[in-house]
Design a protein around this motif. Structure first.
Motif, PDB file in Angstrom:
ATOM      1  N   GLN A 291       5.656   9.313 -24.346  1.00 57.56           N
ATOM      2  CA  GLN A 291       5.758  10.700 -24.802  1.00 57.56           C
ATOM      3  C   GLN A 291       4.788  11.602 -24.041  1.00 57.56           C
ATOM      4  O   GLN A 291       5.136  12.725 -23.646  1.00 57.56           O
ATOM      5  CB  GLN A 291       5.486  10.781 -26.302  1.00 57.56           C
ATOM      6  CG  GLN A 291       6.583  10.150 -27.153  1.00 57.56           C
ATOM      7  CD  GLN A 291       6.232  10.160 -28.635  1.00 57.56           C
ATOM      8  OE1 GLN A 291       5.164  10.623 -29.024  1.00 57.56           O
ATOM      9  NE2 GLN A 291       7.120   9.636 -29.450  1.00 57.56           N
ATOM     10  N   SER A 293       3.528  11.108 -21.033  1.00 57.87           N
ATOM     11  CA  SER A 293       3.974  11.272 -19.641  1.00 57.87           C
ATOM     12  C   SER A 293       5.119  12.267 -19.555  1.00 57.87           C
ATOM     13  O   SER A 293       5.171  13.096 -18.625  1.00 57.87           O
ATOM     14  CB  SER A 293       4.385   9.921 -19.053  1.00 57.87           C
ATOM     15  OG  SER A 293       5.517   9.403 -19.732  1.00 57.87           O
ATOM     16  N   ARG A 294       6.034  12.199 -20.516  1.00 57.47           N
ATOM     17  CA  ARG A 294       7.142  13.148 -20.535  1.00 57.47           C
ATOM     18  C   ARG A 294       6.621  14.567 -20.761  1.00 57.47           C
ATOM     19  O   ARG A 294       7.064  15.525 -20.099  1.00 57.47           O
ATOM     20  CB  ARG A 294       8.141  12.767 -21.625  1.00 57.47           C
ATOM     21  CG  ARG A 294       9.387  13.649 -21.641  1.00 57.47           C
ATOM     22  CD  ARG A 294      10.331  13.258 -22.759  1.00 57.47           C
ATOM     23  NE  ARG A 294      10.831  11.894 -22.581  1.00 57.47           N
ATOM     24  CZ  ARG A 294      10.580  10.890 -23.411  1.00 57.47           C
ATOM     25  NH1 ARG A 294       9.797  11.095 -24.478  1.00 57.47           N
ATOM     26  NH2 ARG A 294      11.065   9.694 -23.182  1.00 57.47           N
ATOM     27  N   ALA A 295       5.682  14.696 -21.689  1.00 55.80           N
ATOM     28  CA  ALA A 295       5.116  16.018 -21.971  1.00 55.80           C
ATOM     29  C   ALA A 295       4.383  16.570 -20.746  1.00 55.80           C
ATOM     30  O   ALA A 295       4.482  17.762 -20.432  1.00 55.80           O
ATOM     31  CB  ALA A 295       4.181  15.935 -23.170  1.00 55.80           C
ATOM     32  N   ARG A 297       5.005  15.823 -17.606  1.00 50.05           N
ATOM     33  CA  ARG A 297       6.006  16.191 -16.607  1.00 50.05           C
ATOM     34  C   ARG A 297       6.667  17.527 -16.955  1.00 50.05           C
ATOM     35  O   ARG A 297       6.835  18.400 -16.089  1.00 50.05           O
ATOM     36  CB  ARG A 297       7.062  15.089 -16.510  1.00 50.05           C
ATOM     37  CG  ARG A 297       8.062  15.305 -15.389  1.00 50.05           C
ATOM     38  CD  ARG A 297       8.923  14.074 -15.168  1.00 50.05           C
ATOM     39  NE  ARG A 297       9.679  13.704 -16.347  1.00 50.05           N
ATOM     40  CZ  ARG A 297       9.421  12.635 -17.105  1.00 50.05           C
ATOM     41  NH1 ARG A 297       8.416  11.836 -16.765  1.00 50.05           N
ATOM     42  NH2 ARG A 297      10.136  12.345 -18.162  1.00 50.05           N
ATOM     43  N   GLU A 298       7.025  17.689 -18.231  1.00 45.87           N
ATOM     44  CA  GLU A 298       7.673  18.934 -18.647  1.00 45.87           C
ATOM     45  C   GLU A 298       6.711  20.116 -18.537  1.00 45.87           C
ATOM     46  O   GLU A 298       7.098  21.203 -18.088  1.00 45.87           O
ATOM     47  CB  GLU A 298       8.194  18.789 -20.077  1.00 45.87           C
ATOM     48  CG  GLU A 298       9.343  17.790 -20.207  1.00 45.87           C
ATOM     49  CD  GLU A 298       9.734  17.556 -21.652  1.00 45.87           C
ATOM     50  OE1 GLU A 298       9.011  18.070 -22.548  1.00 45.87           O
ATOM     51  OE2 GLU A 298      10.757  16.868 -21.899  1.00 45.87           O
ATOM     52  N   THR A 299       5.466  19.904 -18.939  1.00 47.12           N
ATOM     53  CA  THR A 299       4.482  20.987 -18.843  1.00 47.12           C
ATOM     54  C   THR A 299       4.228  21.362 -17.395  1.00 47.12           C
ATOM     55  O   THR A 299       4.128  22.546 -17.049  1.00 47.12           O
ATOM     56  CB  THR A 299       3.169  20.554 -19.513  1.00 47.12           C
ATOM     57  OG1 THR A 299       3.419  20.218 -20.883  1.00 47.12           O
ATOM     58  CG2 THR A 299       2.145  21.681 -19.465  1.00 47.12           C
ATOM     59  N   ALA A 301       6.346  21.024 -14.881  1.00 39.04           N
ATOM     60  CA  ALA A 301       7.519  21.747 -14.378  1.00 39.04           C
ATOM     61  C   ALA A 301       7.533  23.186 -14.882  1.00 39.04           C
ATOM     62  O   ALA A 301       7.869  24.123 -14.141  1.00 39.04           O
ATOM     63  CB  ALA A 301       8.792  21.019 -14.802  1.00 39.04           C
ATOM     64  N   HIS A 302       7.152  23.366 -16.151  1.00 38.66           N
ATOM     65  CA  HIS A 302       7.124  24.717 -16.737  1.00 38.66           C
ATOM     66  C   HIS A 302       6.110  25.603 -16.013  1.00 38.66           C
ATOM     67  O   HIS A 302       6.420  26.742 -15.619  1.00 38.66           O
ATOM     68  CB  HIS A 302       6.787  24.606 -18.223  1.00 38.66           C
ATOM     69  CG  HIS A 302       6.602  25.928 -18.894  1.00 38.66           C
ATOM     70  ND1 HIS A 302       7.639  26.801 -19.133  1.00 38.66           N
ATOM     71  CD2 HIS A 302       5.470  26.540 -19.373  1.00 38.66           C
ATOM     72  CE1 HIS A 302       7.172  27.891 -19.721  1.00 38.66           C
ATOM     73  NE2 HIS A 302       5.863  27.750 -19.880  1.00 38.66           N
TER      74      HIS A 302
END
Length: 415
Positions: A291, A293-295, A297-299, A301-302
Motif C-alpha cells: 500500500q 509503495s502504491r501510495a 507511486r501515485e503521489t 505521479a500527482h
C-alpha cells in the motif's frame, strides 16, 4: 509397680482394632497430593495438608489406589480425568478407608474420587490469581507492549517432545509465502509441578538477551482443564505479565482459558493457530508495504503532473542559459585565438626593444665612453686605484682617451 509391657505385634494389633472399630466405613477427606507414583498398576500417594499461613506441612499420610480400584475409577470417571486428578500438586477429595498393617503402618486406601472438588478448587485458585493481578494492574501490562511489525526472531518455550511444538514449527516453515522465521527453543516442562518454575527460569534466560528477540512464544499441545492448572499459578502469570517482550501463548485447551491466556500479549487456542497468526502478521506487514509503495507511486505521479509545466519552463531556461554561456565562451575563445596570433610579434618587439636598451646601457658603461668624457683610469700593478692613499712607491699608470702614461711615485727617502 512397673507399667505393663507389650509385644510389638500386640500393640500393632490393638491399633488396628482401634481403627477398625472407630472408622468402620469409608470417609471423604480433602488433601493435596505431594507425590503420586504408579508402580505395578497401583497408584501410591502422599497426602498432605499445608498451613494456610504458609508455615509448611501440618499433616501427612500415605495412600494407595489398588490396581483393581484404579481400573474401576478410570471406567467410571474416564482414564484421562483420573490420570490428571491423581497428579502431584493437585487438590483432591478422596473417599478412603483406613488400613493399618502390622509391618507397613497406617495407610489410606482410596475407593473413589470427587472430580468436582478438584475442578472447583482450580477455579477458586484461578479467581484469586486474577484478583491479585488485577489489583496490581498487571492484567493488561504485557498486552500494552508494542508488537513488532515483523515478528521474525522468536524465543520459543515448550517441551522439545511436544507434538504441539512440531505442529507449530511445521506451520511456520511450510508457510506458502516463503516468510522466514528464526526460532530458538528453550525447553521446559509443560505439565505438572515443574511447569511454572521451569518456564519462569526460561523467561529469565530470555530477559538477559531480550535485544536478540522480537517476542516470546509459549506453546504446548491440547489438554483439559486440569492440564491448565500450572498456567494459573500466580508467580508464573506475574512473570509473563511483567515481561519486557510481548508473550504469545498457544496452549491447546478445550474451552476454559487459563490466567496465563489472560495476561499474555495475545492468546491463541492451539500451537497451529499461533503459527497461522504469526504468518498473518507478515502478510499484514507486506500488505502495508505494498500500500505504501502504491501510495508513493501515485503521489509521485500527482506531484510530477503538477510540476511538469514548471519543469518544462526550467528546462527551457536551462537551454537558453546554456546556449548563452556557449556563445560567450565561443567569443572569448575567438578573442584568445586572435591574441595568440599577435603575442609572438609583440613578444619579439618587446624583446628587441629590451635588447636595444641594454645595448645602449652597455655602451654608456664602457670605459672608452667614460674616458671620452675626460675621465682617466689610474692603476698600479694592474689594480684600479680609487683612493690616493692607496698609491704606493713605484710606477702609477694613467689611462686617457688618447693613450697611456706612467708616473713614478718616489719613496719617502727620495723625497
Amino acid at each position: 509397680m512397673s507399667a505393663q509391657t507389650y509385644q510389638l505385634t500386640q500393640l500393632t494389633g490393638f491399633i488396628r482394632r482401634v481403627f477398625a472399630l472407630n472408622l468402620p466405613e469409608a470417609v471423604w477427606v480433602t488433601a493435596e497430593l505431594a507425590q503420586a507414583n504408579t508402580s505395578r498398576g497401583h497408584c501410591w500417594l502422599t497426602l498432605v495438608e499445608k498451613d494456610p499461613e504458609g508455615e509448611g506441612i501440618i499433616a501427612q499420610l500415605e495412600g494407595v489406589v489398588w490396581a483393581s480400584q484404579l481400573t474401576d475409577l478410570q471406567r467410571n470417571h474416564g482414564i484421562k480425568l483420573v490420570r490428571d486428578l491423581l497428579r502431584e500438586g493437585m487438590s483432591v477429595r478422596l473417599k478412603v478407608t483406613t488400613s493399618f498393617h502390622q509391618r507397613y503402618g497406617l495407610r489410606l486406601v482410596v475407593e473413589d474420587i470427587d472430580p468436582a472438588h478438584t475442578l472447583g478448587e482450580l477455579e477458586r485458585r484461578r479467581q484469586l490469581t486474577l484478583e491479585a493481578l488485577s489489583k496490581d494492574g498487571l492484567l493488561d501490562a504485557n498486552a500494552n507492549i508494542p508488537f513488532p511489525i515483523v515478528p521474525q526472531r522468536l524465543a520459543v518455550i515448550s517441551s522439545d517432545t511436544a507434538a504441539g511444538l512440531a505442529d507449530f514449527r511445521e506451520q511456520l516453515e511450510a508457510n506458502p509465502y516463503g516468510y522466514r522465521f528464526h526460532l530458538q527453543l528453550f525447553t521446559a516442562a509443560m505439565q505438572g509441578v515443574q511447569t511454572s518454575p521451569e518456564i519462569q527460569s526460561r523467561l529469565r534466560q530470555i530477559a538477559r538477551r531480550q535485544a536478540d528477540y522480537d517476542a516470546v512464544i509459549i506453546v504446548r499441545g491440547g489438554g483439559g482443564r486440569t492440564d491448565l492448572a500450572a498456567f494459573d499459578e500466580e508467580s508464573l502469570c506475574r512473570a509473563v505479565a511483567s515481561f519486557p517482550l510481548p508473550v504469545i501463548v498457544g496452549v491447546g485447551h478445550e474451552t476454559d482459558d487459563s490466567v496465563l491466556d489472560r495476561v499474555a500479549h495475545r492468546s491463541l487456542k492451539t500451537p497451529t493457530a499461533t503459527a497461522v497468526w504469526l504468518v498473518e502478521q507478515f502478510m499484514r506487514a507486506e500488505g502495508i508495504v505494498v500500500q505504501l509503495s502504491r501510495a508513493i507511486r501515485e503521489t509521485g505521479a500527482h506531484h510530477l503532473a503538477i510540476e511538469r509545466p514548471r519543469l518544462a519552463g526550467l528546462a527551457g531556461q536551462a537551454r537558453q542559459l546554456a546556449a548563452a554561456a556557449l556563445r560567450g565562451e565561443s567569443q572569448r575563445l575567438d578573442r584568445a585565438e586572435k591574441d595568440l596570433t599577435l603575442l609572438p610579434g609583440r613578444a619579439l618587439l618587446n624583446a628587441n626593444s629590451q635588447l636595444d636598451n641594454l645595448e645602449k646601457l652597455l655602451s654608456a658603461l664602457r670605459p672608452e665612453t667614460t674616458l671620452a668624457r675626460g675621465y682617466a683610469l689610474v692603476s698600479q700593478d694592474g689594480k684600479l686605484l680609487l683612493n690616493p692613499d692607496d698609491i704606493t712607491e713605484g710606477e702609477v699608470e694613467i689611462r686617457l682617451k688618447e693613450g697611456r702614461t706612467t708616473l713614478l711615485k718616489p719613496g719617502e727617502s727620495d723625497a
